[in-house]
Design a protein around this motif. Structure first.
Motif, PDB file in Angstrom:
ATOM      1  N   LEU A   6     -78.576   4.855   3.528  1.00  0.00           N
ATOM      2  CA  LEU A   6     -78.945   6.268   3.563  1.00  0.00           C
ATOM      3  C   LEU A   6     -78.037   7.024   4.530  1.00  0.00           C
ATOM      4  O   LEU A   6     -77.543   8.109   4.224  1.00  0.00           O
ATOM      5  CB  LEU A   6     -80.407   6.415   3.976  1.00  0.00           C
ATOM      6  N   SER A   7     -77.806   6.441   5.685  1.00  0.00           N
ATOM      7  CA  SER A   7     -76.934   7.078   6.670  1.00  0.00           C
ATOM      8  C   SER A   7     -75.525   7.261   6.124  1.00  0.00           C
ATOM      9  O   SER A   7     -74.880   8.285   6.370  1.00  0.00           O
ATOM     10  CB  SER A   7     -76.887   6.238   7.954  1.00  0.00           C
ATOM     11  N   GLU A   8     -75.046   6.281   5.381  1.00  0.00           N
ATOM     12  CA  GLU A   8     -73.700   6.365   4.816  1.00  0.00           C
ATOM     13  C   GLU A   8     -73.613   7.482   3.782  1.00  0.00           C
ATOM     14  O   GLU A   8     -72.632   8.228   3.731  1.00  0.00           O
ATOM     15  CB  GLU A   8     -73.320   5.022   4.182  1.00  0.00           C
ATOM     16  N   ILE A   9     -74.641   7.616   2.960  1.00  0.00           N
ATOM     17  CA  ILE A   9     -74.660   8.683   1.957  1.00  0.00           C
ATOM     18  C   ILE A   9     -74.675  10.048   2.636  1.00  0.00           C
ATOM     19  O   ILE A   9     -73.928  10.954   2.266  1.00  0.00           O
ATOM     20  CB  ILE A   9     -75.880   8.524   1.026  1.00  0.00           C
ATOM     21  N   VAL A  10     -75.512  10.197   3.649  1.00  0.00           N
ATOM     22  CA  VAL A  10     -75.587  11.463   4.380  1.00  0.00           C
ATOM     23  C   VAL A  10     -74.246  11.774   5.037  1.00  0.00           C
ATOM     24  O   VAL A  10     -73.768  12.914   5.002  1.00  0.00           O
ATOM     25  CB  VAL A  10     -76.720  11.412   5.423  1.00  0.00           C
ATOM     26  N   ARG A  11     -73.621  10.763   5.624  1.00  0.00           N
ATOM     27  CA  ARG A  11     -72.325  10.977   6.269  1.00  0.00           C
ATOM     28  C   ARG A  11     -71.291  11.478   5.267  1.00  0.00           C
ATOM     29  O   ARG A  11     -70.538  12.419   5.543  1.00  0.00           O
ATOM     30  CB  ARG A  11     -71.833   9.681   6.915  1.00  0.00           C
ATOM     31  N   ARG A  12     -71.251  10.856   4.080  1.00  0.00           N
ATOM     32  CA  ARG A  12     -70.275  11.261   3.068  1.00  0.00           C
ATOM     33  C   ARG A  12     -70.512  12.698   2.617  1.00  0.00           C
ATOM     34  O   ARG A  12     -69.567  13.465   2.430  1.00  0.00           O
ATOM     35  CB  ARG A  12     -70.323  10.318   1.864  1.00  0.00           C
ATOM     36  N   LEU A  13     -71.770  13.068   2.444  1.00  0.00           N
ATOM     37  CA  LEU A  13     -72.086  14.427   2.007  1.00  0.00           C
ATOM     38  C   LEU A  13     -71.700  15.450   3.073  1.00  0.00           C
ATOM     39  O   LEU A  13     -71.172  16.521   2.762  1.00  0.00           O
ATOM     40  CB  LEU A  13     -73.577  14.539   1.678  1.00  0.00           C
ATOM     41  N   VAL A  14     -71.963  15.128   4.316  1.00  0.00           N
ATOM     42  CA  VAL A  14     -71.603  16.039   5.409  1.00  0.00           C
ATOM     43  C   VAL A  14     -70.086  16.153   5.524  1.00  0.00           C
ATOM     44  O   VAL A  14     -69.537  17.251   5.665  1.00  0.00           O
ATOM     45  CB  VAL A  14     -72.211  15.554   6.739  1.00  0.00           C
ATOM     46  N   ASP A  15     -69.393  15.026   5.442  1.00  0.00           N
ATOM     47  CA  ASP A  15     -67.932  15.042   5.575  1.00  0.00           C
ATOM     48  C   ASP A  15     -67.260  15.806   4.440  1.00  0.00           C
ATOM     49  O   ASP A  15     -66.131  16.286   4.590  1.00  0.00           O
ATOM     50  CB  ASP A  15     -67.389  13.610   5.609  1.00  0.00           C
ATOM     51  N   ALA A  16     -67.942  15.917   3.300  1.00  0.00           N
ATOM     52  CA  ALA A  16     -67.367  16.634   2.158  1.00  0.00           C
ATOM     53  C   ALA A  16     -67.395  18.145   2.346  1.00  0.00           C
ATOM     54  O   ALA A  16     -66.743  18.873   1.602  1.00  0.00           O
ATOM     55  CB  ALA A  16     -68.105  16.264   0.872  1.00  0.00           C
ATOM     56  N   ASP A  17     -68.152  18.614   3.338  1.00  0.00           N
ATOM     57  CA  ASP A  17     -68.240  20.056   3.607  1.00  0.00           C
ATOM     58  C   ASP A  17     -67.825  20.303   5.052  1.00  0.00           C
ATOM     59  O   ASP A  17     -68.625  20.133   5.975  1.00  0.00           O
ATOM     60  CB  ASP A  17     -69.673  20.546   3.377  1.00  0.00           C
ATOM     61  N   PRO A  18     -66.559  20.698   5.285  1.00  0.00           N
ATOM     62  CA  PRO A  18     -66.070  20.877   6.663  1.00  0.00           C
ATOM     63  C   PRO A  18     -66.899  21.845   7.492  1.00  0.00           C
ATOM     64  O   PRO A  18     -67.059  21.642   8.701  1.00  0.00           O
ATOM     65  CB  PRO A  18     -64.643  21.407   6.458  1.00  0.00           C
ATOM     66  N   CYS A  19     -67.435  22.886   6.866  1.00  0.00           N
ATOM     67  CA  CYS A  19     -68.234  23.861   7.617  1.00  0.00           C
ATOM     68  C   CYS A  19     -69.516  23.225   8.148  1.00  0.00           C
ATOM     69  O   CYS A  19     -69.890  23.414   9.311  1.00  0.00           O
ATOM     70  CB  CYS A  19     -68.567  25.064   6.734  1.00  0.00           C
ATOM     71  N   VAL A  20     -70.184  22.464   7.288  1.00  0.00           N
ATOM     72  CA  VAL A  20     -71.415  21.789   7.704  1.00  0.00           C
ATOM     73  C   VAL A  20     -71.109  20.762   8.790  1.00  0.00           C
ATOM     74  O   VAL A  20     -71.823  20.655   9.794  1.00  0.00           O
ATOM     75  CB  VAL A  20     -72.096  21.116   6.496  1.00  0.00           C
ATOM     76  N   ARG A  21     -70.030  20.016   8.611  1.00  0.00           N
ATOM     77  CA  ARG A  21     -69.662  18.994   9.595  1.00  0.00           C
ATOM     78  C   ARG A  21     -69.382  19.623  10.955  1.00  0.00           C
ATOM     79  O   ARG A  21     -69.801  19.109  11.997  1.00  0.00           O
ATOM     80  CB  ARG A  21     -68.431  18.227   9.111  1.00  0.00           C
ATOM     81  N   ASP A  22     -68.686  20.748  10.948  1.00  0.00           N
ATOM     82  CA  ASP A  22     -68.359  21.427  12.198  1.00  0.00           C
ATOM     83  C   ASP A  22     -69.621  21.924  12.890  1.00  0.00           C
ATOM     84  O   ASP A  22     -69.783  21.771  14.102  1.00  0.00           O
ATOM     85  CB  ASP A  22     -67.403  22.586  11.912  1.00  0.00           C
TER      86      ASP A  22
END
Length: 238
Positions: A6-22
């Motif tokens: 689950l953590s890996e999926i969430v990480r990938r989704l966040v990393d796919a959106d630079p604004c959200v990651r920032d």
């Protein structure tokens, strides 16, 4: 579904959106709201259900990891480069796309203009070549190459050059940062090229004037942000 997957999926989704990651790295995210928004995506990726609490917990864990990695360091480097950048705007430009087989003629014509025209770029793609040249010399180019060899011609263009310090060459995200500012404001970039410390944008004249103002403001904001950061660092050492 394990907590790790689950953590890996969430990480990938966040990393796919630079604004959200920032925003996550800066700690300015409403975790509950973000969890609600990405929960359907998490479930689709996992191919099974996931509780809102589990998604939120994964977001909190990833945010903590980002802060531990000092993920804002690249952002500071980017702002340092932007703060030391300058803008140059050149109008009266024509951009034309030529069929690839006419490249020898185009190169010969362009070579004759070296040292005479104030602006001249050539860029080859797989099936065509694009020339960006001062408008007063376009008729000469057209005569030498042959009108039948032109695919598209765009008059009344402008070139916006962002002149940065040498550090820009090794600063990740600089071009993405610049283009995202323009995209969010509905500005279309017709062409973009990076030549050592220069980031060259070709735009319509109207868009170029707006882009100049937006990027000038971005440079000033970068300068102010760095000053505030330095004040904070000084206060922490006292």
């Amino acid at each position: 579904m394990t907590a790790q997957s689950l953590s890996e999926i969430v990480r990938r989704l966040v990393d796919a959106d630079p604004c959200v990651r920032d925003c996550l790295a800066r700690g300015i995210v409403n975790y509950s709201e973000l969890a609600r928004r990405i929960k359907p995506l998490v479930e689709r990726e996992a191919k099974r259900g996931a509780s809102l609490e589990a998604v939120k917990a994964a977001l909190v864990r990833y945010a903590s990891r980002l802060r531990e990695q000092n993920i804002q360091t690249p952002q500071r480097r980017l702002l340092e480069v932007l703060a030391k950048s300058a803008l140059e705007l050149r109008t009266g430009v024509t951009v034309a796309t030529v069929r690839l087989h006419a490249l020898p003629r185009l190169v010969e014509a362009a070579a004759a203009l070296v040292g005479r025209t104030r602006l001249l770029f050539l860029m080859q793609s797989i099936a065509s070549v694009t020339i960006t040249v001062s408008s007063e010399y376009f008729d000469y180019i057209e005569q030498r190459v042959g009108r039948e060899n032109f695919i598209e011609v765009y008059p009344d263009q402008a070139v916006l050059v962002i002149v940065s310090p040498p550090a820009v060459v090794e600063t990740p995200g600089f071009t993405a940062y610049i283009t995202s500012i323009l995209a969010r404001n509905g500005i279309n970039i017709n062409q973009i090229e990076s030549v050592y410390t220069d980031t060259i944008l070709v735009l319509s004249l109207d868009d170029a004037l707006r882009a100049f103002q937006l990027l000038r403001e971005a440079i000033e904001v970068a300068k102010r942000s760095l000053r505030e950061y330095e004040k904070g660092q000084a206060a922490n050492t006292e």
